[in-house]
Design a protein around this motif. Structure first.
Motif, PDB file in Angstrom:
ATOM      1  N   ALA A   1      -9.229   5.371   6.049  1.00 41.68           N
ATOM      2  CA  ALA A   1      -9.039   5.057   4.633  1.00 41.68           C
ATOM      3  C   ALA A   1      -7.563   5.107   4.267  1.00 41.68           C
ATOM      4  O   ALA A   1      -7.067   4.274   3.495  1.00 41.68           O
ATOM      5  CB  ALA A   1      -9.836   6.032   3.764  1.00 41.68           C
ATOM      6  N   CYS A   2      -6.835   6.077   4.814  1.00 43.21           N
ATOM      7  CA  CYS A   2      -5.399   6.184   4.547  1.00 43.21           C
ATOM      8  C   CYS A   2      -4.667   4.948   5.060  1.00 43.21           C
ATOM      9  O   CYS A   2      -3.785   4.412   4.387  1.00 43.21           O
ATOM     10  CB  CYS A   2      -4.852   7.441   5.202  1.00 43.21           C
ATOM     11  N   ALA A   3      -5.015   4.523   6.277  1.00 42.54           N
ATOM     12  CA  ALA A   3      -4.379   3.337   6.832  1.00 42.54           C
ATOM     13  C   ALA A   3      -4.668   2.112   5.974  1.00 42.54           C
ATOM     14  O   ALA A   3      -3.792   1.269   5.748  1.00 42.54           O
ATOM     15  CB  ALA A   3      -4.860   3.105   8.267  1.00 42.54           C
ATOM     16  N   GLU A   4      -5.884   2.008   5.466  1.00 38.00           N
ATOM     17  CA  GLU A   4      -6.247   0.880   4.611  1.00 38.00           C
ATOM     18  C   GLU A   4      -5.468   0.930   3.296  1.00 38.00           C
ATOM     19  O   GLU A   4      -4.986  -0.085   2.798  1.00 38.00           O
ATOM     20  CB  GLU A   4      -7.754   0.905   4.337  1.00 38.00           C
ATOM     21  N   ILE A   5      -5.343   2.129   2.719  1.00 37.93           N
ATOM     22  CA  ILE A   5      -4.581   2.290   1.481  1.00 37.93           C
ATOM     23  C   ILE A   5      -3.132   1.849   1.682  1.00 37.93           C
ATOM     24  O   ILE A   5      -2.526   1.229   0.806  1.00 37.93           O
ATOM     25  CB  ILE A   5      -4.643   3.758   0.997  1.00 37.93           C
ATOM     26  N   SER A   6      -2.564   2.137   2.849  1.00 40.48           N
ATOM     27  CA  SER A   6      -1.177   1.765   3.113  1.00 40.48           C
ATOM     28  C   SER A   6      -1.013   0.260   3.249  1.00 40.48           C
ATOM     29  O   SER A   6       0.065  -0.270   2.999  1.00 40.48           O
ATOM     30  CB  SER A   6      -0.686   2.466   4.377  1.00 40.48           C
ATOM     31  N   ARG A   7      -2.075  -0.432   3.653  1.00 43.78           N
ATOM     32  CA  ARG A   7      -1.982  -1.880   3.869  1.00 43.78           C
ATOM     33  C   ARG A   7      -2.286  -2.703   2.615  1.00 43.78           C
ATOM     34  O   ARG A   7      -1.726  -3.781   2.430  1.00 43.78           O
ATOM     35  CB  ARG A   7      -2.957  -2.294   4.983  1.00 43.78           C
ATOM     36  N   VAL A   8      -3.173  -2.193   1.772  1.00 42.88           N
ATOM     37  CA  VAL A   8      -3.617  -2.974   0.617  1.00 42.88           C
ATOM     38  C   VAL A   8      -2.572  -2.902  -0.500  1.00 42.88           C
ATOM     39  O   VAL A   8      -2.106  -1.818  -0.850  1.00 42.88           O
ATOM     40  CB  VAL A   8      -4.976  -2.446   0.111  1.00 42.88           C
ATOM     41  N   PRO A   9      -2.197  -4.037  -1.097  1.00 41.03           N
ATOM     42  CA  PRO A   9      -1.189  -4.030  -2.170  1.00 41.03           C
ATOM     43  C   PRO A   9      -1.690  -3.335  -3.430  1.00 41.03           C
ATOM     44  O   PRO A   9      -2.882  -3.374  -3.749  1.00 41.03           O
ATOM     45  CB  PRO A   9      -0.953  -5.530  -2.443  1.00 41.03           C
TER      46      PRO A   9
END
Length: 265
Positions: free
Chosen positions: A215-223
């Motif tokens: 989830a953290c990795a996804e948060i870092s990728r999503v604008p």
């Protein structure tokens, strides 16, 4: 002067651009370009998963604490012959290959030294009332036993040779006993682990941690489109700084991690 979202973004951009590149700051999108109040639904979903995973980690860790307390009275202590070096609780974090005496959930087990009269002097017991020990395991005792069994006694005189032979026999006897004791102790701890179901709860913690990192990795990728979205990203980055997430979240620099949203024209 009141800080607005426009001034915040302009200030952050100015701090991220080298001196002499003022034109780049002027080219930053204005607050109106970010669709204030309309946060990216993908970011909201990732943040919700992030929070759910954290809650699951907390619940699983609570379950581990309960198991440790519930089964403490039947958890076996290692025989004194298996105890090696003291202060193992200070070294376990960086000597992963060395076994230490631990409780049901893997935490260093602190032993009272009062009864360890053969190992410590009265002064030592007073200065070190409790400590954790490294342990002989069945594997480590077997390895050392094999070394002594293969050892060839040496001595320049019959007496020296006899002493060397006696020393070999002494260590073989002691290590053979350690192998037996370690086998019995490890079997006893395995029985308690199986009966308690601790492995399943530890797997639950690990799975929640994996979900949290994803989830953290996804948060870092999503604008992000709003200030609230930037707050979500900052919260995830705080956990990253605490060592709970993969370095992937920090790759690419601050502007990429924060994920400023630039809508297509």
């Amino acid at each position: 002067m009141e800080t607005t979202r426009r001034t915040f973004l302009g200030g952050l951009a100015a701090a991220s651009v080298p001196a002499g590149a003022g034109v780049a700051v002027a080219a930053m999108p204005t607050a109106g370009d970010y669709h204030v109040g309309q946060e990216n639904p993908d970011l909201i979903a990732a943040y919700a998963d992030f929070n759910a995973a954290q809650s699951e980690i907390a619940a699983a860790k609570d379950a581990l604490e309960w198991l440790a307390d519930e089964w403490k009275h039947v958890w076996p202590l290692a025989p004194e012959e298996l105890l090696e070096c003291a202060n193992a609780e200070r070294r376990s974090t960086y000597i992963a290959s060395v076994a230490i005496e631990s409780d049901l959930v893997g935490r260093p087990l602190m032993r009272d030294t009062e009864a360890l009269t053969k190992r410590f002097t009265p002064a030592q017991r007073r200065s070190l009332p409790t400590t954790c020990f490294t342990l002989w395991t069945e594997d480590s005792a077997k390895k050392r036993l094999a070394e002594w069994e293969a050892y060839t006694p040496k001595g320049r005189t019959p007496k020296a040779l006899a002493n060397s032979q006696a020393r070999k026999e002494k260590f073989i006897f002691e290590l053979t006993r350690r192998v037996d004791l370690a086998r019995e102790y490890e079997a006893a701890t395995a029985r308690v682990k199986l009966a308690s179901g601790v492995d399943a709860v530890q797997d639950r913690v690990a799975m929640a941690g994996t979900r949290c990192r994803a989830a953290c990795a996804e948060i870092s990728r999503v604008p992000a489109r709003t200030g609230e979205g930037l707050r979500m990203k900052a919260e995830a980055l705080l956990f990253t700084a605490q060592g709970l997430f993969d370095a992937e979240c920090l790759q690419g620099g601050l502007m990429r991690v924060m994920g400023f949203y630039q809508p297509s024209i």
